[in-house]
Design a protein around this motif. Structure first.
Motif, PDB file in Angstrom:
ATOM      1  N   SER A  55       0.535  -1.371  -0.382  1.00  0.00           N
ATOM      2  CA  SER A  55      -0.282   0.204   0.047  1.00  0.00           C
ATOM      3  C   SER A  55       0.544   0.935  -0.085  1.00  0.00           C
ATOM      4  O   SER A  55       1.791   1.177  -0.039  1.00  0.00           O
ATOM      5  N   SER A  56       0.658   1.881  -0.257  1.00  0.00           N
ATOM      6  CA  SER A  56       0.693   3.613  -0.521  1.00  0.00           C
ATOM      7  C   SER A  56       1.894   4.157   1.277  1.00  0.00           C
ATOM      8  O   SER A  56       2.243   4.115   1.406  1.00  0.00           O
ATOM      9  N   ALA A  57       1.351   3.488   1.883  1.00  0.00           N
ATOM     10  CA  ALA A  57       1.126   3.645   3.836  1.00  0.00           C
ATOM     11  C   ALA A  57       2.391   3.018   4.101  1.00  0.00           C
ATOM     12  O   ALA A  57       3.015   3.010   5.029  1.00  0.00           O
ATOM     13  N   GLY A  58       2.631   1.930   2.946  1.00  0.00           N
ATOM     14  CA  GLY A  58       4.142   1.108   3.623  1.00  0.00           C
ATOM     15  C   GLY A  58       5.296   1.220   2.383  1.00  0.00           C
ATOM     16  O   GLY A  58       6.237   0.605   2.927  1.00  0.00           O
ATOM     17  N   ARG A  59       5.136   1.973   1.904  1.00  0.00           N
ATOM     18  CA  ARG A  59       6.239   2.317   1.051  1.00  0.00           C
ATOM     19  C   ARG A  59       7.934   3.704   2.306  1.00  0.00           C
ATOM     20  O   ARG A  59       6.817   3.742   3.018  1.00  0.00           O
TER      21      ARG A  59
END
Length: 126
Positions: A55-59
């Motif tokens: 996810s974008s939060a995990g980048r």
């Protein structure tokens, strides 16, 4: 998007496992399912955003740090009978971080979701 919901993001290792855990074990309702990347669930006015590694939060952050699950910040779920809830959760195979602790406001216990994010159940003092 409604402003009646309070949203909390949890980084999880496995979105499907987290989705299953929160819906079947803790009584949340699935709101959106974009497995394996993301899902969100609700319980009352709480919206829990389950963000997987893709996810974008995990980048990764600019310094290279990769966000991950865990820590001690947690959602706090109120229950009427903490002893019965602990028994139910133990029977479901939940791993606890603590024993039941009693304080001036009530009794609490902390356990982990499948990715290691903490959840607290709390029985207010009467």
């Amino acid at each position: 998007m409604t402003t009646d919901l309070v949203s909390v993001r949890y980084l999880v290792d496995d979105v499907q496992a987290a989705l299953d855990f929160y819906t079947s074990t803790l009584g949340f309702t699935a709101r959106m399912n974009a497995v394996p990347t993301f899902a969100d669930v609700t319980r009352g006015n709480l919206r829990l955003l389950l963000s997987g590694p893709a996810s974008s939060a995990g980048r990764p952050m600019p310094d290279g740090t990769t966000p991950g699950p865990g820590g001690w910040n947690r959602i706090h779920l109120i229950v009427e009978d903490i002893d019965a809830e602990v028994t139910r959760l133990r029977e479901a195979g939940v791993r606890f971080r603590s024993d039941v602790v009693t304080g001036p406001g009530g009794r609490q216990i902390v356990f982990d979701d499948p990715s290691g994010n903490p959840v607290e159940v709390f029985q207010p003092a009467t």
